[in-house]
Design an enzyme around this catalytic site. Structure first.
Site, PDB file in Angstrom:
ATOM      1  CD  GLU A   1      11.890   1.655  -4.703  1.00 51.34           C
ATOM      2  OE1 GLU A   1      13.089   1.988  -4.780  1.00 51.34           O
ATOM      3  OE2 GLU A   1      11.490   0.758  -3.963  1.00 51.34           O
TER       4      GLU A   1
ATOM      5  N   GLY B   1       0.794  -1.235   0.000  1.00 52.69           N
ATOM      6  CA  GLY B   1       0.000   0.000   0.000  1.00 52.69           C
ATOM      7  C   GLY B   1       0.816   1.269   0.000  1.00 52.69           C
ATOM      8  CE  LYS B   2       6.727  -0.109  -0.938  1.00 52.18           C
ATOM      9  NZ  LYS B   2       6.097  -1.437  -1.059  1.00 52.18           N
ATOM     10  CB  THR B   3       2.340   3.237  -4.983  1.00 47.42           C
ATOM     11  OG1 THR B   3       3.690   2.785  -5.111  1.00 47.42           O
ATOM     12  CG2 THR B   3       2.043   4.208  -6.113  1.00 47.42           C
TER      13      THR B   3
END
Length: 567
Positions: A494, A368-370
Protein backbone atom coordinates in the site's frame (compact mmCIF):
# COMPACT_ATOMS: atom_id res chain seq x y z
CA UNK A 1 23.17 -17.57 43.69
CA UNK A 2 22.35 -20.13 40.98
CA UNK A 3 22.61 -17.40 38.33
CA UNK A 4 26.40 -17.33 38.83
CA UNK A 5 26.52 -20.80 37.25
CA UNK A 6 24.68 -19.73 34.11
CA UNK A 7 27.17 -19.81 31.23
CA UNK A 8 24.97 -17.57 29.08
CA UNK A 9 25.88 -14.73 31.46
CA UNK A 10 29.05 -15.69 33.33
CA UNK A 11 31.98 -17.43 31.69
CA UNK A 12 35.17 -18.76 33.28
CA UNK A 13 37.17 -15.63 32.44
CA UNK A 14 34.95 -13.48 34.69
CA UNK A 15 35.30 -15.87 37.62
CA UNK A 16 39.06 -16.01 37.01
CA UNK A 17 39.26 -12.19 37.14
CA UNK A 18 37.68 -12.27 40.61
CA UNK A 19 40.40 -14.49 42.12
CA UNK A 20 43.01 -11.77 42.71
CA UNK A 21 40.69 -9.14 44.26
CA UNK A 22 39.20 -11.84 46.51
CA UNK A 23 42.70 -12.83 47.57
CA UNK A 24 43.54 -9.19 48.32
CA UNK A 25 40.33 -8.97 50.36
CA UNK A 26 41.41 -12.00 52.41
CA UNK A 27 44.75 -10.33 53.14
CA UNK A 28 42.94 -7.14 54.19
CA UNK A 29 40.70 -9.07 56.59
CA UNK A 30 43.72 -10.89 58.06
CA UNK A 31 45.38 -7.55 58.80
CA UNK A 32 42.16 -6.32 60.46
CA UNK A 33 42.09 -9.44 62.68
CA UNK A 34 45.61 -8.80 63.89
CA UNK A 35 44.54 -5.39 65.27
CA UNK A 36 42.46 -6.69 68.25
CA UNK A 37 45.05 -9.41 68.95
CA UNK A 38 47.78 -6.81 69.29
CA UNK A 39 45.43 -4.56 71.26
CA UNK A 40 44.93 -7.53 73.62
CA UNK A 41 48.62 -7.27 74.55
CA UNK A 42 48.17 -3.62 75.58
CA UNK A 43 45.10 -4.39 77.75
CA UNK A 44 46.78 -7.37 79.39
CA UNK A 45 49.88 -5.26 80.12
CA UNK A 46 47.73 -2.56 81.75
CA UNK A 47 45.66 -5.03 83.81
CA UNK A 48 48.77 -6.87 85.01
CA UNK A 49 50.78 -3.70 85.78
CA UNK A 50 53.40 -4.46 83.13
CA UNK A 51 55.11 -1.71 81.10
CA UNK A 52 53.48 -1.20 77.69
CA UNK A 53 55.59 -1.84 74.61
CA UNK A 54 54.84 1.24 72.48
CA UNK A 55 55.98 -0.64 69.37
CA UNK A 56 52.59 -2.38 69.56
CA UNK A 57 50.85 0.95 68.85
CA UNK A 58 53.00 1.39 65.75
CA UNK A 59 52.20 -2.18 64.65
CA UNK A 60 48.45 -1.54 65.13
CA UNK A 61 48.68 1.69 63.09
CA UNK A 62 50.52 -0.07 60.23
CA UNK A 63 48.01 -2.97 60.31
CA UNK A 64 45.09 -0.54 60.02
CA UNK A 65 46.69 1.22 57.03
CA UNK A 66 47.44 -2.09 55.30
CA UNK A 67 43.90 -3.33 55.97
CA UNK A 68 42.44 -0.15 54.44
CA UNK A 69 44.67 -0.37 51.37
CA UNK A 70 43.93 -4.01 50.57
CA UNK A 71 40.18 -3.83 51.25
CA UNK A 72 39.70 -0.56 49.30
CA UNK A 73 41.61 -1.97 46.34
CA UNK A 74 39.71 -5.28 46.57
CA UNK A 75 36.29 -3.54 46.74
CA UNK A 76 37.11 -1.26 43.79
CA UNK A 77 38.41 -4.12 41.65
CA UNK A 78 35.37 -6.31 42.34
CA UNK A 79 32.99 -3.43 41.56
CA UNK A 80 34.86 -2.70 38.34
CA UNK A 81 34.51 -6.36 37.29
CA UNK A 82 30.81 -6.21 38.15
CA UNK A 83 30.22 -3.06 36.10
CA UNK A 84 32.13 -4.49 33.11
CA UNK A 85 30.18 -7.74 33.34
CA UNK A 86 26.85 -5.91 33.34
CA UNK A 87 27.95 -3.97 30.25
CA UNK A 88 28.72 -7.28 28.51
CA UNK A 89 25.36 -8.72 29.62
CA UNK A 90 23.51 -5.69 28.24
CA UNK A 91 25.28 -6.19 24.91
CA UNK A 92 24.30 -9.87 24.97
CA UNK A 93 20.66 -8.90 25.57
CA UNK A 94 20.78 -6.34 22.73
CA UNK A 95 22.32 -8.95 20.41
CA UNK A 96 19.70 -11.49 21.46
CA UNK A 97 16.78 -9.06 20.97
CA UNK A 98 18.06 -8.24 17.47
CA UNK A 99 18.39 -11.97 16.66
CA UNK A 100 15.09 -13.22 18.08
CA UNK A 101 12.53 -14.69 15.73
CA UNK A 102 9.52 -12.55 14.89
CA UNK A 103 7.24 -15.11 16.54
CA UNK A 104 8.77 -14.12 19.91
CA UNK A 105 7.62 -10.52 19.49
CA UNK A 106 4.19 -11.70 18.35
CA UNK A 107 3.64 -13.41 21.71
CA UNK A 108 5.45 -10.96 24.04
CA UNK A 109 4.69 -7.34 24.82
CA UNK A 110 7.30 -4.90 23.50
CA UNK A 111 7.18 -3.19 26.91
CA UNK A 112 8.21 -6.44 28.60
CA UNK A 113 11.18 -6.84 26.26
CA UNK A 114 12.40 -3.26 26.77
CA UNK A 115 11.83 -3.65 30.54
CA UNK A 116 14.24 -6.61 30.53
CA UNK A 117 16.87 -4.55 28.74
CA UNK A 118 16.47 -1.46 30.93
CA UNK A 119 14.95 -2.29 34.34
CA UNK A 120 16.06 -5.91 34.80
CA UNK A 121 19.57 -5.17 33.53
CA UNK A 122 19.78 -2.20 35.94
CA UNK A 123 18.79 -4.46 38.84
CA UNK A 124 21.48 -6.93 37.77
CA UNK A 125 23.94 -4.05 37.46
CA UNK A 126 23.52 -3.15 41.14
CA UNK A 127 23.71 -6.82 42.07
CA UNK A 128 27.02 -7.42 40.28
CA UNK A 129 28.70 -4.08 40.95
CA UNK A 130 27.69 -3.71 44.61
CA UNK A 131 25.89 -6.69 46.14
CA UNK A 132 28.17 -9.51 44.98
CA UNK A 133 31.41 -7.69 45.96
CA UNK A 134 29.82 -6.92 49.34
CA UNK A 135 28.90 -10.59 49.82
CA UNK A 136 32.36 -11.81 48.87
CA UNK A 137 34.17 -9.46 51.24
CA UNK A 138 31.61 -10.02 54.00
CA UNK A 139 31.81 -13.83 53.75
CA UNK A 140 35.60 -13.66 53.87
CA UNK A 141 35.41 -11.45 56.96
CA UNK A 142 32.82 -13.63 58.70
CA UNK A 143 34.74 -16.87 58.05
CA UNK A 144 38.10 -15.53 59.21
CA UNK A 145 36.68 -13.68 62.24
CA UNK A 146 34.69 -16.78 63.20
CA UNK A 147 37.87 -18.87 63.10
CA UNK A 148 39.57 -16.29 65.29
CA UNK A 149 36.66 -16.27 67.71
CA UNK A 150 36.85 -20.06 67.99
CA UNK A 151 40.54 -19.61 68.69
CA UNK A 152 39.40 -17.70 71.79
CA UNK A 153 37.49 -20.85 72.75
CA UNK A 154 35.70 -19.82 75.89
CA UNK A 155 33.25 -17.47 74.15
CA UNK A 156 32.70 -19.44 70.94
CA UNK A 157 29.38 -20.75 72.28
CA UNK A 158 27.84 -17.37 71.34
CA UNK A 159 28.68 -17.87 67.64
CA UNK A 160 27.35 -21.43 67.73
CA UNK A 161 23.99 -20.11 68.94
CA UNK A 162 23.87 -16.91 66.85
CA UNK A 163 24.54 -18.20 63.31
CA UNK A 164 21.77 -20.85 63.10
CA UNK A 165 19.21 -18.29 64.36
CA UNK A 166 20.19 -15.84 61.60
CA UNK A 167 20.00 -18.58 58.98
CA UNK A 168 16.52 -19.61 60.13
CA UNK A 169 15.40 -15.96 59.86
CA UNK A 170 16.60 -15.42 56.29
CA UNK A 171 15.66 -18.77 54.73
CA UNK A 172 11.84 -18.30 54.64
CA UNK A 173 12.13 -14.56 54.03
CA UNK A 174 14.29 -15.16 50.95
CA UNK A 175 11.68 -17.48 49.43
CA UNK A 176 8.95 -14.88 49.91
CA UNK A 177 11.10 -12.13 48.39
CA UNK A 178 11.89 -14.27 45.33
CA UNK A 179 8.20 -14.85 44.60
CA UNK A 180 7.25 -11.21 45.15
CA UNK A 181 10.16 -10.05 42.98
CA UNK A 182 8.99 -12.05 39.97
CA UNK A 183 5.51 -10.55 40.32
CA UNK A 184 6.98 -7.05 40.56
CA UNK A 185 9.16 -7.41 37.44
CA UNK A 186 6.23 -8.80 35.42
CA UNK A 187 4.00 -5.93 36.52
CA UNK A 188 6.80 -3.44 35.78
CA UNK A 189 7.01 -4.84 32.23
CA UNK A 190 3.28 -4.22 31.75
CA UNK A 191 3.66 -0.70 33.11
CA UNK A 192 6.56 -0.07 30.75
CA UNK A 193 4.40 -1.18 27.82
CA UNK A 194 1.58 1.10 29.02
CA UNK A 195 4.02 4.04 29.35
CA UNK A 196 5.20 3.55 25.78
CA UNK A 197 1.62 3.45 24.52
CA UNK A 198 0.44 6.68 26.18
CA UNK A 199 3.50 8.56 24.91
CA UNK A 200 3.87 7.18 21.36
CA UNK A 201 0.11 7.02 20.69
CA UNK A 202 -0.84 10.23 22.48
CA UNK A 203 -2.56 11.69 19.41
CA UNK A 204 -4.65 8.54 19.01
CA UNK A 205 -5.75 8.76 22.66
CA UNK A 206 -6.73 12.41 22.25
CA UNK A 207 -8.62 11.71 19.03
CA UNK A 208 -10.51 8.85 20.65
CA UNK A 209 -11.14 10.96 23.79
CA UNK A 210 -10.01 8.03 25.96
CA UNK A 211 -7.87 9.99 28.44
CA UNK A 212 -10.02 8.86 31.38
CA UNK A 213 -9.95 5.24 30.24
CA UNK A 214 -6.15 5.27 29.90
CA UNK A 215 -5.84 7.01 33.27
CA UNK A 216 -7.83 4.18 34.87
CA UNK A 217 -5.55 1.62 33.20
CA UNK A 218 -2.49 3.48 34.46
CA UNK A 219 -4.04 3.78 37.91
CA UNK A 220 -4.58 0.01 37.97
CA UNK A 221 -0.92 -0.60 36.97
CA UNK A 222 0.36 1.81 39.60
CA UNK A 223 -1.85 0.33 42.32
CA UNK A 224 -0.63 -3.17 41.45
CA UNK A 225 2.99 -1.99 41.65
CA UNK A 226 2.27 -0.26 44.94
CA UNK A 227 0.59 -3.38 46.34
CA UNK A 228 3.53 -5.60 45.41
CA UNK A 229 5.98 -2.95 46.68
CA UNK A 230 4.17 -2.77 50.03
CA UNK A 231 4.38 -6.56 50.33
CA UNK A 232 8.13 -6.29 49.73
CA UNK A 233 8.34 -3.46 52.29
CA UNK A 234 6.60 -5.61 54.91
CA UNK A 235 9.17 -8.36 54.44
CA UNK A 236 12.10 -5.94 54.63
CA UNK A 237 10.50 -4.21 57.63
CA UNK A 238 10.40 -7.53 59.47
CA UNK A 239 13.93 -8.55 58.44
CA UNK A 240 15.87 -5.56 59.83
CA UNK A 241 14.36 -5.50 63.35
CA UNK A 242 14.68 -9.29 63.65
CA UNK A 243 18.33 -9.18 62.67
CA UNK A 244 18.96 -6.22 64.98
CA UNK A 245 17.29 -8.05 67.89
CA UNK A 246 19.38 -11.17 67.32
CA UNK A 247 22.63 -9.19 67.16
CA UNK A 248 21.80 -7.19 70.30
CA UNK A 249 20.96 -10.44 72.05
CA UNK A 250 24.28 -11.89 70.90
CA UNK A 251 26.22 -8.80 72.04
CA UNK A 252 24.60 -8.80 75.49
CA UNK A 253 25.19 -12.52 75.86
CA UNK A 254 28.83 -12.11 74.86
CA UNK A 255 29.46 -9.25 77.31
CA UNK A 256 27.66 -10.98 80.19
CA UNK A 257 29.36 -14.31 79.67
CA UNK A 258 32.73 -12.62 79.06
CA UNK A 259 32.56 -10.67 82.35
CA UNK A 260 31.68 -13.89 84.15
CA UNK A 261 34.75 -15.64 82.66
CA UNK A 262 37.04 -12.70 83.54
CA UNK A 263 35.78 -12.61 87.15
CA UNK A 264 36.49 -16.34 87.55
CA UNK A 265 39.89 -16.09 85.88
CA UNK A 266 38.91 -18.28 82.93
CA UNK A 267 39.70 -15.40 80.58
CA UNK A 268 42.09 -12.48 80.68
CA UNK A 269 40.76 -8.95 80.34
CA UNK A 270 42.81 -8.49 77.16
CA UNK A 271 41.27 -11.63 75.61
CA UNK A 272 37.81 -10.41 76.58
CA UNK A 273 38.39 -6.99 74.96
CA UNK A 274 39.84 -8.69 71.87
CA UNK A 275 36.79 -10.94 71.66
CA UNK A 276 34.36 -8.02 72.02
CA UNK A 277 36.28 -6.12 69.32
CA UNK A 278 36.12 -9.13 66.99
CA UNK A 279 32.44 -9.60 67.75
CA UNK A 280 31.77 -5.96 66.82
CA UNK A 281 33.82 -6.48 63.67
CA UNK A 282 31.69 -9.45 62.62
CA UNK A 283 28.38 -7.61 63.05
CA UNK A 284 28.85 -5.35 60.01
CA UNK A 285 29.69 -8.14 57.51
CA UNK A 286 26.90 -10.28 58.99
CA UNK A 287 24.47 -7.44 58.42
CA UNK A 288 25.83 -6.93 54.91
CA UNK A 289 25.36 -10.62 54.11
CA UNK A 290 21.79 -10.45 55.37
CA UNK A 291 21.00 -7.34 53.34
CA UNK A 292 22.72 -8.75 50.27
CA UNK A 293 20.88 -12.05 50.61
CA UNK A 294 17.57 -10.17 50.78
CA UNK A 295 18.55 -8.09 47.75
CA UNK A 296 19.49 -11.18 45.72
CA UNK A 297 16.16 -12.81 46.46
CA UNK A 298 14.47 -9.48 45.85
CA UNK A 299 15.72 -9.28 42.25
CA UNK A 300 15.32 -12.99 41.57
CA UNK A 301 12.53 -12.14 39.14
CA UNK A 302 14.81 -9.83 37.14
CA UNK A 303 17.55 -12.45 36.77
CA UNK A 304 15.04 -15.14 35.74
CA UNK A 305 13.62 -12.88 33.02
CA UNK A 306 17.13 -12.13 31.72
CA UNK A 307 18.01 -15.84 31.63
CA UNK A 308 14.70 -16.55 29.90
CA UNK A 309 15.31 -14.16 27.01
CA UNK A 310 18.98 -15.14 26.64
CA UNK A 311 17.97 -18.78 26.28
CA UNK A 312 15.34 -18.08 23.59
CA UNK A 313 15.85 -19.56 20.15
CA UNK A 314 17.38 -17.11 17.67
CA UNK A 315 18.02 -16.70 13.98
CA UNK A 316 21.42 -17.43 12.46
CA UNK A 317 21.30 -14.80 9.75
CA UNK A 318 24.67 -15.73 8.20
CA UNK A 319 23.94 -19.45 7.73
CA UNK A 320 23.04 -20.51 4.18
CA UNK A 321 23.72 -19.81 0.54
CA UNK A 322 24.69 -16.27 -0.52
CA UNK A 323 25.19 -16.84 -4.24
CA UNK A 324 21.94 -15.85 -5.98
CA UNK A 325 20.87 -13.84 -9.02
CA UNK A 326 17.28 -13.29 -7.79
CA UNK A 327 15.89 -14.00 -11.25
CA UNK A 328 12.66 -15.68 -10.13
CA UNK A 329 10.49 -16.22 -7.07
CA UNK A 330 8.27 -19.29 -6.91
CA UNK A 331 5.54 -20.23 -4.41
CA UNK A 332 4.46 -23.88 -4.70
CA UNK A 333 1.41 -25.09 -2.75
CA UNK A 334 2.32 -23.02 0.32
CA UNK A 335 0.32 -23.53 3.53
CA UNK A 336 0.84 -21.42 6.64
CA UNK A 337 -0.66 -20.77 10.06
CA UNK A 338 0.68 -18.54 12.82
CA UNK A 339 -0.25 -20.97 15.59
CA UNK A 340 -0.27 -24.76 15.33
CA UNK A 341 -3.78 -26.17 15.41
CA UNK A 342 -5.45 -22.99 14.20
CA UNK A 343 -7.02 -22.34 10.82
CA UNK A 344 -4.55 -21.81 7.98
CA UNK A 345 -3.85 -18.21 6.96
CA UNK A 346 -2.64 -19.41 3.54
CA UNK A 347 -3.87 -22.50 1.70
CA UNK A 348 -2.18 -24.04 -1.34
CA UNK A 349 -0.82 -20.70 -2.58
CA UNK A 350 1.02 -21.11 -5.90
CA UNK A 351 2.42 -18.38 -8.15
CA UNK A 352 5.64 -17.37 -9.89
CA UNK A 353 7.22 -14.00 -10.52
CA UNK A 354 10.22 -13.45 -12.82
CA UNK A 355 12.67 -10.57 -12.83
CA UNK A 356 11.28 -7.51 -14.60
CA UNK A 357 7.71 -8.51 -13.82
CA UNK A 358 5.26 -6.89 -11.42
CA UNK A 359 2.64 -8.81 -9.45
CA UNK A 360 -0.16 -7.11 -7.56
CA UNK A 361 -1.89 -8.96 -4.74
CA UNK A 362 -5.39 -7.76 -3.96
CA UNK A 363 -8.17 -9.01 -1.75
CA UNK A 364 -10.20 -8.19 1.33
CA UNK A 365 -8.52 -7.41 4.67
CA UNK A 366 -7.29 -10.49 6.52
CA UNK A 367 -6.97 -12.60 3.38
CA UNK A 368 -3.20 -13.19 3.90
CA UNK A 369 -1.63 -10.60 1.60
CA UNK A 370 0.91 -9.19 4.10
CA UNK A 371 1.59 -12.73 5.34
CA UNK A 372 3.00 -13.57 1.89
CA UNK A 373 5.51 -10.71 2.33
CA UNK A 374 6.45 -12.01 5.79
CA UNK A 375 7.14 -15.47 4.32
CA UNK A 376 9.32 -14.01 1.57
CA UNK A 377 11.29 -12.17 4.27
CA UNK A 378 11.50 -15.50 6.16
CA UNK A 379 9.99 -14.03 9.33
CA UNK A 380 8.14 -17.34 9.72
CA UNK A 381 8.55 -20.95 8.58
CA UNK A 382 5.89 -22.35 6.25
CA UNK A 383 3.83 -25.39 7.28
CA UNK A 384 3.55 -26.94 3.85
CA UNK A 385 4.75 -26.53 0.28
CA UNK A 386 7.91 -24.75 -0.85
CA UNK A 387 9.18 -21.27 -1.66
CA UNK A 388 12.02 -21.07 -4.18
CA UNK A 389 14.33 -18.29 -5.32
CA UNK A 390 16.34 -19.17 -8.43
CA UNK A 391 15.25 -22.77 -7.90
CA UNK A 392 16.72 -22.91 -4.38
CA UNK A 393 14.62 -23.54 -1.28
CA UNK A 394 14.29 -20.19 0.47
CA UNK A 395 15.06 -21.84 3.84
CA UNK A 396 18.56 -22.70 2.55
CA UNK A 397 19.40 -19.08 1.73
CA UNK A 398 21.33 -16.86 4.15
CA UNK A 399 18.86 -14.56 5.91
CA UNK A 400 21.37 -11.71 5.81
CA UNK A 401 21.83 -12.10 2.05
CA UNK A 402 18.09 -12.53 1.43
CA UNK A 403 16.93 -9.55 3.47
CA UNK A 404 19.77 -7.33 2.22
CA UNK A 405 18.36 -7.85 -1.29
CA UNK A 406 14.74 -7.11 -0.38
CA UNK A 407 13.34 -3.60 -0.35
CA UNK A 408 10.21 -3.62 1.78
CA UNK A 409 7.97 -0.57 2.08
CA UNK A 410 5.38 -1.39 4.74
CA UNK A 411 2.17 0.36 5.69
CA UNK A 412 3.70 1.72 8.91
CA UNK A 413 6.68 3.56 7.34
CA UNK A 414 8.97 3.08 10.38
CA UNK A 415 11.53 5.86 10.87
CA UNK A 416 14.59 6.00 13.11
CA UNK A 417 15.38 8.82 15.53
CA UNK A 418 17.62 11.12 13.52
CA UNK A 419 17.73 13.36 10.46
CA UNK A 420 16.22 13.01 6.99
CA UNK A 421 19.65 11.88 5.77
CA UNK A 422 19.97 9.26 8.51
CA UNK A 423 16.64 7.77 7.48
CA UNK A 424 17.36 7.80 3.76
CA UNK A 425 20.64 5.87 4.10
CA UNK A 426 19.47 3.53 6.91
CA UNK A 427 20.28 -0.08 6.04
CA UNK A 428 22.41 0.76 2.99
CA UNK A 429 25.64 -1.25 3.23
CA UNK A 430 28.96 -1.31 1.39
CA UNK A 431 28.51 2.01 -0.40
CA UNK A 432 28.57 5.70 0.44
CA UNK A 433 25.63 7.78 -0.80
CA UNK A 434 26.47 11.41 -1.62
CA UNK A 435 24.06 14.26 -0.96
CA UNK A 436 23.78 14.79 -4.71
CA UNK A 437 22.59 11.19 -5.10
CA UNK A 438 20.10 11.62 -2.25
CA UNK A 439 18.68 14.72 -3.95
CA UNK A 440 18.58 13.05 -7.40
CA UNK A 441 16.61 10.01 -6.16
CA UNK A 442 14.36 12.19 -3.97
CA UNK A 443 13.24 14.05 -7.09
CA UNK A 444 12.14 10.73 -8.62
CA UNK A 445 9.69 10.18 -5.75
CA UNK A 446 8.58 13.80 -5.38
CA UNK A 447 10.23 13.79 -1.93
CA UNK A 448 12.66 16.57 -2.86
CA UNK A 449 9.87 19.14 -2.55
CA UNK A 450 9.62 18.11 1.12
CA UNK A 451 13.39 18.37 1.68
CA UNK A 452 13.54 21.71 -0.11
CA UNK A 453 10.95 23.25 2.21
CA UNK A 454 12.56 22.04 5.43
CA UNK A 455 14.73 24.63 7.27
CA UNK A 456 17.79 22.40 7.43
CA UNK A 457 17.15 20.22 4.40
CA UNK A 458 18.70 16.76 4.72
CA UNK A 459 19.90 17.65 8.23
CA UNK A 460 16.36 18.23 9.51
CA UNK A 461 15.52 16.20 12.61
CA UNK A 462 12.38 14.10 11.96
CA UNK A 463 11.36 13.70 15.63
CA UNK A 464 10.28 10.58 17.49
CA UNK A 465 8.91 8.09 14.92
CA UNK A 466 8.94 10.89 12.32
CA UNK A 467 6.32 12.92 14.17
CA UNK A 468 7.38 16.10 12.32
CA UNK A 469 6.49 14.56 8.95
CA UNK A 470 3.03 13.86 7.53
CA UNK A 471 1.99 10.32 6.59
CA UNK A 472 2.40 11.12 2.91
CA UNK A 473 5.88 12.54 3.52
CA UNK A 474 6.87 9.46 5.50
CA UNK A 475 5.61 7.28 2.66
CA UNK A 476 7.65 9.15 0.07
CA UNK A 477 10.73 8.99 2.32
CA UNK A 478 10.31 5.20 2.66
CA UNK A 479 10.00 4.72 -1.11
CA UNK A 480 13.04 6.94 -1.67
CA UNK A 481 15.08 4.88 0.76
CA UNK A 482 14.16 1.67 -1.09
CA UNK A 483 15.24 3.19 -4.40
CA UNK A 484 18.57 4.15 -2.85
CA UNK A 485 18.93 0.62 -1.50
CA UNK A 486 18.47 -0.72 -5.07
CA UNK A 487 17.38 -4.23 -4.00
CA UNK A 488 16.72 -7.30 -6.18
CA UNK A 489 13.20 -7.82 -4.82
CA UNK A 490 10.67 -5.05 -4.19
CA UNK A 491 7.85 -5.66 -1.69
CA UNK A 492 5.46 -2.72 -1.70
CA UNK A 493 2.56 -2.72 0.76
CA UNK A 494 0.00 0.00 0.00
CA UNK A 495 2.79 2.45 -0.89
CA UNK A 496 0.47 5.12 -2.32
CA UNK A 497 -2.32 4.97 0.27
CA UNK A 498 -1.30 8.30 1.89
CA UNK A 499 -0.26 10.12 -1.29
CA UNK A 500 -1.96 12.77 -3.37
CA UNK A 501 -2.76 11.85 -6.98
CA UNK A 502 0.25 13.76 -8.37
CA UNK A 503 2.79 12.09 -6.04
CA UNK A 504 1.16 8.72 -6.73
CA UNK A 505 1.60 9.22 -10.47
CA UNK A 506 5.24 10.29 -10.06
CA UNK A 507 6.10 7.25 -7.92
CA UNK A 508 4.27 4.83 -10.25
CA UNK A 509 6.20 6.10 -13.26
CA UNK A 510 9.47 5.88 -11.30
CA UNK A 511 8.80 2.32 -10.15
CA UNK A 512 7.92 1.17 -13.68
CA UNK A 513 11.41 2.09 -14.82
CA UNK A 514 13.13 1.13 -11.59
CA UNK A 515 11.61 -2.39 -11.52
CA UNK A 516 12.81 -3.55 -14.94
CA UNK A 517 15.63 -5.63 -13.43
CA UNK A 518 13.79 -6.58 -10.25
CA UNK A 519 11.09 -8.89 -8.92
CA UNK A 520 8.27 -6.56 -7.85
CA UNK A 521 5.30 -7.59 -5.74
CA UNK A 522 2.84 -5.03 -4.46
CA UNK A 523 -0.24 -5.07 -2.27
CA UNK A 524 -2.85 -2.50 -3.23
CA UNK A 525 -6.55 -1.73 -3.36
CA UNK A 526 -6.56 1.17 -5.81
CA UNK A 527 -7.26 0.29 -9.43
CA UNK A 528 -4.84 3.02 -10.51
CA UNK A 529 -2.04 1.27 -8.64
CA UNK A 530 -2.50 -2.27 -9.99
CA UNK A 531 -3.94 -1.89 -13.49
CA UNK A 532 -0.49 -1.84 -15.16
CA UNK A 533 0.76 -4.94 -13.32
CA UNK A 534 1.83 -7.91 -15.43
CA UNK A 535 -0.70 -9.97 -13.52
CA UNK A 536 -2.92 -9.68 -10.48
CA UNK A 537 -3.53 -12.28 -7.76
CA UNK A 538 -6.87 -12.14 -5.96
CA UNK A 539 -6.63 -13.66 -2.48
CA UNK A 540 -9.68 -14.70 -0.42
CA UNK A 541 -9.47 -16.44 2.96
CA UNK A 542 -5.88 -17.45 2.24
CA UNK A 543 -6.66 -18.96 -1.18
CA UNK A 544 -5.98 -17.67 -4.68
CA UNK A 545 -9.37 -17.38 -6.36
CA UNK A 546 -8.24 -15.46 -9.39
CA UNK A 547 -5.06 -14.75 -11.30
CA UNK A 548 -4.52 -12.79 -14.53
CA UNK A 549 -4.11 -9.27 -15.87
CA UNK A 550 -6.47 -6.40 -15.07
CA UNK A 551 -8.79 -6.88 -18.06
CA UNK A 552 -9.14 -10.62 -17.50
CA UNK A 553 -9.97 -10.40 -13.80
CA UNK A 554 -12.16 -7.31 -14.10
CA UNK A 555 -14.45 -9.07 -16.55
CA UNK A 556 -14.47 -12.53 -14.95
CA UNK A 557 -14.04 -12.10 -11.17
CA UNK A 558 -17.05 -10.59 -9.40
CA UNK A 559 -15.17 -9.91 -6.15
CA UNK A 560 -12.35 -7.97 -7.77
CA UNK A 561 -14.89 -6.03 -9.80
CA UNK A 562 -16.67 -5.08 -6.56
CA UNK A 563 -13.38 -4.31 -4.75
CA UNK A 564 -12.21 -1.87 -7.40
CA UNK A 565 -15.61 -0.17 -7.58
CA UNK A 566 -15.60 0.62 -3.83
CA UNK A 567 -11.95 1.72 -3.86
Amino acid sequence: MKFLKDKSIFDKSIKFKMVLPIFLGIIGVLFSLLVPLNFKKIIDSISQGINIDFKVFLIIFVLILLQLFFQIFSDYWLQKIGISTVGEIRLKIISKVLSLRKSYFDSNLSGDVSSILVNDASALSYLLSTTIPSIINSVISVVLITLMLFYLRNLSIVIIVLFPIMFLIYLPIGRILSKVSLEYQDELGKFNHYSQFITTENNFIKTAATEKLEYKKGQKNVLNLMSIGIRQAKVFAITTPLFYTVTIFGALLTITYGIYLVQHNFLTLGSFVAYITLFIQILNPLSAIGDSFSHIRGIDGATKRIFSILNEDEEDIMLGNSNLEFSELNFKSVDFTYNTGEKNILNDVTFKCDVGKTISIVGPSGSGKTTIFSLIEQFYTIDGGKIYIDGQDISSISLNHLRSNIGYVSQQYPLILGTIRDNLVYGIKNKVISDNELIRVSKLTNFFEVIDKLPEGLNTFVGDKGVLLSEGQKQRLSVTRVLLLNPKILLLDEITSALDSYSEKVIQNTLEGFGKDKITIMIAHRLSTVKNSDFIIFLENGKITGIGNHEELYSKHDCINHLFRIN
